[in-house]
Design a protein around this motif. Structure first.
Motif, PDB file in Angstrom:
ATOM      1  N   GLY A 168      12.010  45.698  51.775  1.00 44.73           N
ATOM      2  CA  GLY A 168      11.320  45.475  53.043  1.00 44.73           C
ATOM      3  C   GLY A 168      10.540  46.679  53.538  1.00 44.73           C
ATOM      4  N   LEU A 169      10.171  47.580  52.634  1.00 43.12           N
ATOM      5  CA  LEU A 169       9.447  48.788  53.023  1.00 43.12           C
ATOM      6  C   LEU A 169       7.939  48.551  52.993  1.00 43.12           C
ATOM      7  CD1 LEU A 169      11.558  51.422  51.041  1.00 43.12           C
ATOM      8  CD2 LEU A 169      11.900  50.548  53.366  1.00 43.12           C
ATOM      9  N   THR A 170       7.191  49.509  53.490  1.00 41.71           N
ATOM     10  CA  THR A 170       5.727  49.444  53.553  1.00 41.71           C
ATOM     11  C   THR A 170       5.126  50.071  52.295  1.00 41.71           C
ATOM     12  OG1 THR A 170       5.846  49.625  55.959  1.00 41.71           O
ATOM     13  CG2 THR A 170       3.721  50.136  54.934  1.00 41.71           C
ATOM     14  N   PRO A 171       4.130  49.416  51.682  1.00 38.49           N
ATOM     15  CA  PRO A 171       3.499  50.000  50.492  1.00 38.49           C
ATOM     16  C   PRO A 171       2.865  51.359  50.778  1.00 38.49           C
ATOM     17  CG  PRO A 171       2.883  47.687  50.726  1.00 38.49           C
ATOM     18  CD  PRO A 171       3.597  48.093  51.994  1.00 38.49           C
ATOM     19  N   ASN A 172       2.814  52.189  49.744  1.00 33.65           N
ATOM     20  CA  ASN A 172       2.156  53.500  49.772  1.00 33.65           C
ATOM     21  C   ASN A 172       2.643  54.363  50.936  1.00 33.65           C
ATOM     22  OD1 ASN A 172       0.419  55.403  48.646  1.00 33.65           O
ATOM     23  ND2 ASN A 172      -1.244  54.825  50.033  1.00 33.65           N
ATOM     24  N   THR A 173       3.956  54.408  51.123  1.00 33.15           N
ATOM     25  CA  THR A 173       4.560  55.177  52.220  1.00 33.15           C
ATOM     26  C   THR A 173       5.671  56.053  51.669  1.00 33.15           C
ATOM     27  OG1 THR A 173       4.069  53.388  53.769  1.00 33.15           O
ATOM     28  CG2 THR A 173       5.743  54.971  54.454  1.00 33.15           C
ATOM     29  N   ALA A 174       5.711  57.309  52.137  1.00 34.68           N
ATOM     30  CA  ALA A 174       6.787  58.219  51.752  1.00 34.68           C
ATOM     31  C   ALA A 174       8.028  57.928  52.593  1.00 34.68           C
ATOM     32  CB  ALA A 174       6.353  59.663  51.952  1.00 34.68           C
ATOM     33  N   TYR A 175       9.173  57.870  51.944  1.00 37.26           N
ATOM     34  CA  TYR A 175      10.459  57.674  52.617  1.00 37.26           C
ATOM     35  C   TYR A 175      11.401  58.806  52.243  1.00 37.26           C
ATOM     36  CZ  TYR A 175       9.040  53.027  54.009  1.00 37.26           C
ATOM     37  OH  TYR A 175       8.377  51.982  54.593  1.00 37.26           O
ATOM     38  N   PHE A 176      12.261  59.169  53.168  1.00 37.46           N
ATOM     39  CA  PHE A 176      13.291  60.173  52.962  1.00 37.46           C
ATOM     40  C   PHE A 176      14.630  59.458  53.017  1.00 37.46           C
ATOM     41  CE2 PHE A 176       9.601  62.028  54.896  1.00 37.46           C
ATOM     42  CZ  PHE A 176       9.359  63.134  54.097  1.00 37.46           C
ATOM     43  N   PHE A 177      15.577  59.876  52.166  1.00 39.27           N
ATOM     44  CA  PHE A 177      16.871  59.199  52.176  1.00 39.27           C
ATOM     45  C   PHE A 177      18.000  60.162  51.847  1.00 39.27           C
ATOM     46  CE2 PHE A 177      15.600  58.959  47.759  1.00 39.27           C
ATOM     47  CZ  PHE A 177      16.781  59.039  47.026  1.00 39.27           C
ATOM     48  N   GLN A 178      19.200  59.751  52.243  1.00 41.47           N
ATOM     49  CA  GLN A 178      20.418  60.435  51.831  1.00 41.47           C
ATOM     50  C   GLN A 178      21.392  59.376  51.339  1.00 41.47           C
ATOM     51  OE1 GLN A 178      22.334  62.514  55.052  1.00 41.47           O
ATOM     52  NE2 GLN A 178      23.296  60.669  55.843  1.00 41.47           N
ATOM     53  N   VAL A 179      22.336  59.787  50.508  1.00 34.71           N
ATOM     54  CA  VAL A 179      23.348  58.869  50.008  1.00 34.71           C
ATOM     55  C   VAL A 179      24.709  59.292  50.532  1.00 34.71           C
ATOM     56  CG1 VAL A 179      22.002  58.319  47.947  1.00 34.71           C
ATOM     57  CG2 VAL A 179      23.727  60.134  47.846  1.00 34.71           C
ATOM     58  N   ALA A 180      25.604  58.330  50.627  1.00 32.26           N
ATOM     59  CA  ALA A 180      26.967  58.620  51.080  1.00 32.26           C
ATOM     60  C   ALA A 180      27.934  57.726  50.320  1.00 32.26           C
ATOM     61  CB  ALA A 180      27.094  58.365  52.577  1.00 32.26           C
ATOM     62  N   SER A 181      29.130  58.246  50.098  1.00 31.41           N
ATOM     63  CA  SER A 181      30.207  57.481  49.469  1.00 31.41           C
ATOM     64  C   SER A 181      31.513  57.792  50.185  1.00 31.41           C
ATOM     65  CB  SER A 181      30.332  57.833  47.980  1.00 31.41           C
ATOM     66  OG  SER A 181      29.242  57.321  47.252  1.00 31.41           O
ATOM     67  N   THR A 182      32.317  56.748  50.368  1.00 32.13           N
ATOM     68  CA  THR A 182      33.609  56.885  51.037  1.00 32.13           C
ATOM     69  C   THR A 182      34.688  56.376  50.096  1.00 32.13           C
ATOM     70  OG1 THR A 182      32.529  56.446  53.158  1.00 32.13           O
ATOM     71  CG2 THR A 182      34.936  56.260  53.098  1.00 32.13           C
ATOM     72  N   ASP A 183      35.734  57.188  49.902  1.00 34.63           N
ATOM     73  CA  ASP A 183      36.822  56.756  49.021  1.00 34.63           C
ATOM     74  C   ASP A 183      37.807  55.870  49.782  1.00 34.63           C
ATOM     75  OD1 ASP A 183      38.580  58.448  50.432  1.00 34.63           O
ATOM     76  OD2 ASP A 183      38.541  60.008  48.894  1.00 34.63           O
ATOM     77  N   PRO A 184      38.756  55.240  49.082  1.00 33.44           N
ATOM     78  CA  PRO A 184      39.691  54.322  49.745  1.00 33.44           C
ATOM     79  C   PRO A 184      40.519  54.973  50.858  1.00 33.44           C
ATOM     80  CG  PRO A 184      39.742  53.970  47.386  1.00 33.44           C
ATOM     81  CD  PRO A 184      38.914  55.200  47.625  1.00 33.44           C
ATOM     82  N   ALA A 185      40.681  56.284  50.825  1.00 30.59           N
ATOM     83  CA  ALA A 185      41.442  56.987  51.863  1.00 30.59           C
ATOM     84  C   ALA A 185      40.585  57.279  53.099  1.00 30.59           C
ATOM     85  CB  ALA A 185      42.018  58.283  51.294  1.00 30.59           C
TER      86      ALA A 185
END
Length: 176
Positions: free
Chosen positions: A67-84
């Motif tokens: 659902g993003l816009t064509p020809n556009t720069a995006y910045f992102f980060q990732v995250a992960s959560t363990d079962p605890a």
């Protein structure tokens, strides 16, 4: 907390991308992204299933952003959560990883090629292969519009609209 490594992007399209990364333990997957410098305002996409460790004890994470816009720069980060409940973020030294969506096709030479009392054929060209859609309505603001689509990727597009009412003005636009 999980240790996140090997952050990358794949399957970059005109309207999205896939973020991938590994973790050293079973954990969930989440991506926060923004079209502005990361950290001011962002949208988060989360996959609420735990990724199981593979034979190398790494969890292979993959989150599709759409659902993003064509020809556009995006910045992102990732995250992960363990079962605890321990959470880890990876954001490329606070600036966010970056990816630019692909440009969409350029539409030109739009013509109403033939018209009779019950149908009209609309043609146009694009500079790259893409699908074809004509939206049409009897209202100039396009309210109540209908559409006809061909999913075949072509550069020379032709859509015939049928079932029109004789003597009625129709408005249309095309997308590819």
């Amino acid at each position: 907390a999980p240790t996140i490594t090997s952050v990358a992007t794949s399957t970059v399209t005109t309207q999205g991308f896939t973020a991938t990364w590994d973790t050293d333990e079973v954990s969930s997957s989440s991506v926060a992204y923004s079209a502005t410098t990361f950290g001011l305002s962002f949208t988060t996409t989360t996959v609420n299933t735990m990724v199981k460790s593979s034979d190398s004890n790494l969890g292979g994470h993959s989150v599709a952003i759409t659902g993003l816009t064509p020809n556009t720069a995006y910045f992102f980060q990732v995250a992960s959560t363990d079962p605890a409940g321990n959470i880890a973020f990876k954001n490329n030294t606070n600036s966010g990883y970056s990816v630019t969506t692909l440009s969409g096709p350029t539409i030109s030479n739009t013509v109403v090629d033939s018209v009779d009392n019950r149908q009209a054929t609309i043609t146009w060209t694009t500079n790259s292969s893409s699908d074809s859609t004509v939206y049409y309505s009897t209202n100039s603001n396009m309210s109540g519009s209908l559409n006809k689509t061909s999913a075949t990727s072509v550069t020379a597009h032709s859509i015939t609209i049928t079932g029109l009412t004789a003597g009625t003005r129709y408005y249309f636009y095309v997308t590819s």
